[in-house]
Design an enzyme around this catalytic site. Structure first.
Site, PDB file in Angstrom:
ATOM      1  N   ASP A 124      -2.003   9.588 -10.730  1.00  0.00           N
ATOM      2  CA  ASP A 124      -1.923   8.546 -11.761  1.00  0.00           C
ATOM      3  C   ASP A 124      -0.485   8.364 -12.244  1.00  0.00           C
ATOM      4  O   ASP A 124      -0.017   7.238 -12.438  1.00  0.00           O
ATOM      5  CB  ASP A 124      -2.833   8.880 -12.943  1.00  0.00           C
ATOM      6  CG  ASP A 124      -4.311   8.714 -12.632  1.00  0.00           C
ATOM      7  OD1 ASP A 124      -4.645   8.162 -11.559  1.00  0.00           O
ATOM      8  OD2 ASP A 124      -5.130   9.135 -13.470  1.00  0.00           O
ATOM      9  N   GLU A 161      -4.504   2.343  -4.555  1.00  0.00           N
ATOM     10  CA  GLU A 161      -3.047   2.361  -4.405  1.00  0.00           C
ATOM     11  C   GLU A 161      -2.544   1.098  -3.711  1.00  0.00           C
ATOM     12  O   GLU A 161      -1.487   1.088  -3.105  1.00  0.00           O
ATOM     13  CB  GLU A 161      -2.600   3.610  -3.638  1.00  0.00           C
ATOM     14  CG  GLU A 161      -2.951   3.631  -2.175  1.00  0.00           C
ATOM     15  CD  GLU A 161      -4.374   4.088  -1.849  1.00  0.00           C
ATOM     16  OE1 GLU A 161      -4.684   4.174  -0.655  1.00  0.00           O
ATOM     17  OE2 GLU A 161      -5.177   4.348  -2.767  1.00  0.00           O
ATOM     18  N   ASP A 178       0.858  -1.177   0.000  1.00  0.00           N
ATOM     19  CA  ASP A 178       0.000   0.000   0.000  1.00  0.00           C
ATOM     20  C   ASP A 178       0.895   1.227   0.000  1.00  0.00           C
ATOM     21  O   ASP A 178       1.845   1.308   0.791  1.00  0.00           O
ATOM     22  CB  ASP A 178      -0.909   0.010   1.227  1.00  0.00           C
ATOM     23  CG  ASP A 178      -1.913   1.136   1.183  1.00  0.00           C
ATOM     24  OD1 ASP A 178      -2.896   1.010   0.423  1.00  0.00           O
ATOM     25  OD2 ASP A 178      -1.716   2.137   1.890  1.00  0.00           O
ATOM     26  N   ASN A 187      -3.028  12.736  -3.997  1.00  0.00           N
ATOM     27  CA  ASN A 187      -4.121  13.180  -4.868  1.00  0.00           C
ATOM     28  C   ASN A 187      -4.700  14.510  -4.412  1.00  0.00           C
ATOM     29  O   ASN A 187      -4.995  15.380  -5.235  1.00  0.00           O
ATOM     30  CB  ASN A 187      -5.228  12.129  -4.912  1.00  0.00           C
ATOM     31  CG  ASN A 187      -4.886  10.955  -5.797  1.00  0.00           C
ATOM     32  OD1 ASN A 187      -4.127  11.074  -6.747  1.00  0.00           O
ATOM     33  ND2 ASN A 187      -5.448   9.804  -5.485  1.00  0.00           N
TER      34      ASN A 187
END
Length: 171
Positions: A62, A88, A45, A53
């Site tokens: 991205d 993620e 993770d 983000n």
């Protein structure tokens, strides 16, 4: 053929998606047990990815996911199966790999991601947390659950670390 590729591949990272490994995983577990060989998985993770983000935008997020994936692909073996599990979160299935060797793979990934100088126009640092489990006499769902719990422990213990699920190994 193109439709099969699209159905099996995460469109952003171009690695396998979660739904493609279900049948394969069941088959590999049967083979692993029949041949008495080890099999391990690594859950990964990206730490604090929501803030990436939120701070830089989803397009930048991205880009990070793509570069992360490309980096990890250089660190794993041809026999390993790298999957985007969701968001993620990623999983690496490690056939014929015992716990000791899986820890070495996981730590190589963690250290590389932590030390990497990312080629972005922003001051950017990335770490990841990892959880590992080796197959014992259990279902694929239980194996995944144990690796996921080890990942949760890594996150609770401060992130940027690898944790191992030993529960079944101690029984």
């Amino acid at each position: 053929m193109k439709f099969q590729y699209l159905a099996c591949t995460d469109p952003l990272t171009r690695i396998r998606n979660r739904h493609t490994v279900t049948e394969w995983l069941e088959e590999i577990i049967i083979q692993t047990r029949a041949n008495n060989i080890p099999f391990s998985i690594i859950f990964i993770d990206l730490d604090y990815f929501k803030s990436v983000n939120d701070t830089y935008g989803h397009n930048f997020g991205d880009e990070v996911l793509i570069k992360f994936t490309t980096t990890v692909e250089t660190l794993i073996r041809r026999s390993d199966v790298f999957v985007r599990w969701g968001g993620e979160e990623f999983v690496i299935f490690c056939p014929e790999t015992n716990m000791k060797n899986t820890v070495e793979i996981a730590e190589r990934i963690r250290e590389t991601i932590m030390m990497k100088k990312w080629e972005f126009d922003k001051d950017f640092h990335l770490t990841c947390s990892l959880g590992i489990a080796e197959l014992v006499d259990e279902t694929s769902e239980d194996l995944i659950k144990r690796a996921d719990l080890a990942l949760l422990k890594a996150k609770k213990m401060g992130r940027n670390r690898t944790e191992i699920s030993w529960e079944h190994h101690l029984k």
